[in-house]
Design a protein around this motif. Structure first.
Motif, PDB file in Angstrom:
ATOM      1  N   TYR A 119      41.103  35.504  49.416  1.00 47.78           N
ATOM      2  CA  TYR A 119      41.662  35.469  48.067  1.00 47.78           C
ATOM      3  C   TYR A 119      40.644  34.970  47.038  1.00 47.78           C
ATOM      4  O   TYR A 119      40.571  35.477  45.919  1.00 47.78           O
ATOM      5  N   ALA A 120      39.867  33.974  47.422  1.00 47.27           N
ATOM      6  CA  ALA A 120      38.845  33.457  46.504  1.00 47.27           C
ATOM      7  C   ALA A 120      37.785  34.526  46.224  1.00 47.27           C
ATOM      8  O   ALA A 120      37.334  34.673  45.084  1.00 47.27           O
ATOM      9  N   THR A 121      37.394  35.275  47.243  1.00 47.97           N
ATOM     10  CA  THR A 121      36.421  36.349  47.056  1.00 47.97           C
ATOM     11  C   THR A 121      36.984  37.435  46.147  1.00 47.97           C
ATOM     12  O   THR A 121      36.285  37.924  45.256  1.00 47.97           O
ATOM     13  N   ALA A 122      38.232  37.808  46.366  1.00 52.76           N
ATOM     14  CA  ALA A 122      38.855  38.823  45.511  1.00 52.76           C
ATOM     15  C   ALA A 122      38.914  38.341  44.059  1.00 52.76           C
ATOM     16  O   ALA A 122      38.636  39.115  43.131  1.00 52.76           O
ATOM     17  N   GLY A 123      39.237  37.078  43.856  1.00 52.66           N
ATOM     18  CA  GLY A 123      39.255  36.536  42.497  1.00 52.66           C
ATOM     19  C   GLY A 123      37.881  36.528  41.868  1.00 52.66           C
ATOM     20  O   GLY A 123      37.718  36.839  40.688  1.00 52.66           O
ATOM     21  N   TRP A 124      36.863  36.170  42.650  1.00 53.63           N
ATOM     22  CA  TRP A 124      35.492  36.142  42.132  1.00 53.63           C
ATOM     23  C   TRP A 124      35.015  37.545  41.766  1.00 53.63           C
ATOM     24  O   TRP A 124      34.381  37.743  40.736  1.00 53.63           O
ATOM     25  N   VAL A 125      35.332  38.531  42.610  1.00 56.64           N
ATOM     26  CA  VAL A 125      34.943  39.917  42.313  1.00 56.64           C
ATOM     27  C   VAL A 125      35.639  40.399  41.045  1.00 56.64           C
ATOM     28  O   VAL A 125      35.012  41.017  40.176  1.00 56.64           O
ATOM     29  N   ALA A 126      36.925  40.103  40.910  1.00 53.92           N
ATOM     30  CA  ALA A 126      37.648  40.509  39.702  1.00 53.92           C
ATOM     31  C   ALA A 126      37.041  39.845  38.468  1.00 53.92           C
ATOM     32  O   ALA A 126      36.834  40.508  37.440  1.00 53.92           O
ATOM     33  N   PHE A 127      36.729  38.566  38.559  1.00 53.75           N
ATOM     34  CA  PHE A 127      36.097  37.864  37.447  1.00 53.75           C
ATOM     35  C   PHE A 127      34.749  38.494  37.108  1.00 53.75           C
ATOM     36  O   PHE A 127      34.421  38.696  35.937  1.00 53.75           O
ATOM     37  N   SER A 128      33.964  38.814  38.121  1.00 57.58           N
ATOM     38  CA  SER A 128      32.637  39.406  37.896  1.00 57.58           C
ATOM     39  C   SER A 128      32.738  40.762  37.216  1.00 57.58           C
ATOM     40  O   SER A 128      31.943  41.084  36.338  1.00 57.58           O
TER      41      SER A 128
END
Length: 168
Positions: A119-128
């Motif tokens: 979930y943290a990776t998905a959030g980071w990718v979306a933010f990026s």
């Protein structure tokens, strides 16, 4: 400039290693637990103290990189008091954003302990992706303004264009 960034990163890493290795982190956590039974208040107190200590210890390097160097190369005309006001704003906004992001990360750790990295990776990718779209939009606006300043036939990005009028 890159050496200064690496020095800053090394200073931050050494601070965190020293904090953990010396037992100061545990002592601060114990102190924060004595303040309030609520985890959110303990967490806020701990992060405020650690963040403040890190900022104070690394302030001389930050002052050199963001005030002295900018003035040396003519990149800033802020007075020292103006720079301090700007720094206070940066610290305030950065602290609030950091607390929100960390609170989200801790919520993920509590709610999904087995899957939080996903979930943290998905959030980071979306933010990026959102940040890159905003950067592209800002770059397009800046280039649009610069094209308007330089005219349709003259562009500072074209090395074959004359910027100054040719005198015969």
């Amino acid at each position: 400039r890159y050496r200064l960034v690496l020095l800053d990163l090394a200073g931050r890493a050494l601070f965190l290693v020293g904090l953990q290795g010396s037992g100061a982190s545990h002592a601060l956590a114990q102190w924060a637990q004595g303040i309030s039974p609520t985890f959110a208040v303990q967490w806020l107190a701990y992060l405020t103290l650690v963040g403040s200590a890190q900022y104070v210890l690394l302030w001389p390097l930050h002052y050199y990189t963001s005030f002295r160097l900018e003035h040396r190369f003519g990149l800033s005309r802020l007075s020292f008091s103006g720079w301090l006001v700007r720094e206070a704003k940066h610290v305030a906004v950065g602290s609030v954003l950091s607390l929100v992001v960390l609170q989200g990360l801790y919520a993920l750790l509590r709610q999904a302990p087995a899957h939080w990295p996903l979930y943290a990776t998905a959030g980071w990718v979306a933010f990026s992706v959102v940040a890159e779209i905003e950067t592209f939009a800002m770059r397009t606006r800046i280039l649009g303004v610069s094209t308007g300043l330089w005219g349709a036939r003259e562009s500072p990005r074209d090395p074959h264009t004359r910027i100054l009028p040719h005198r015969a």
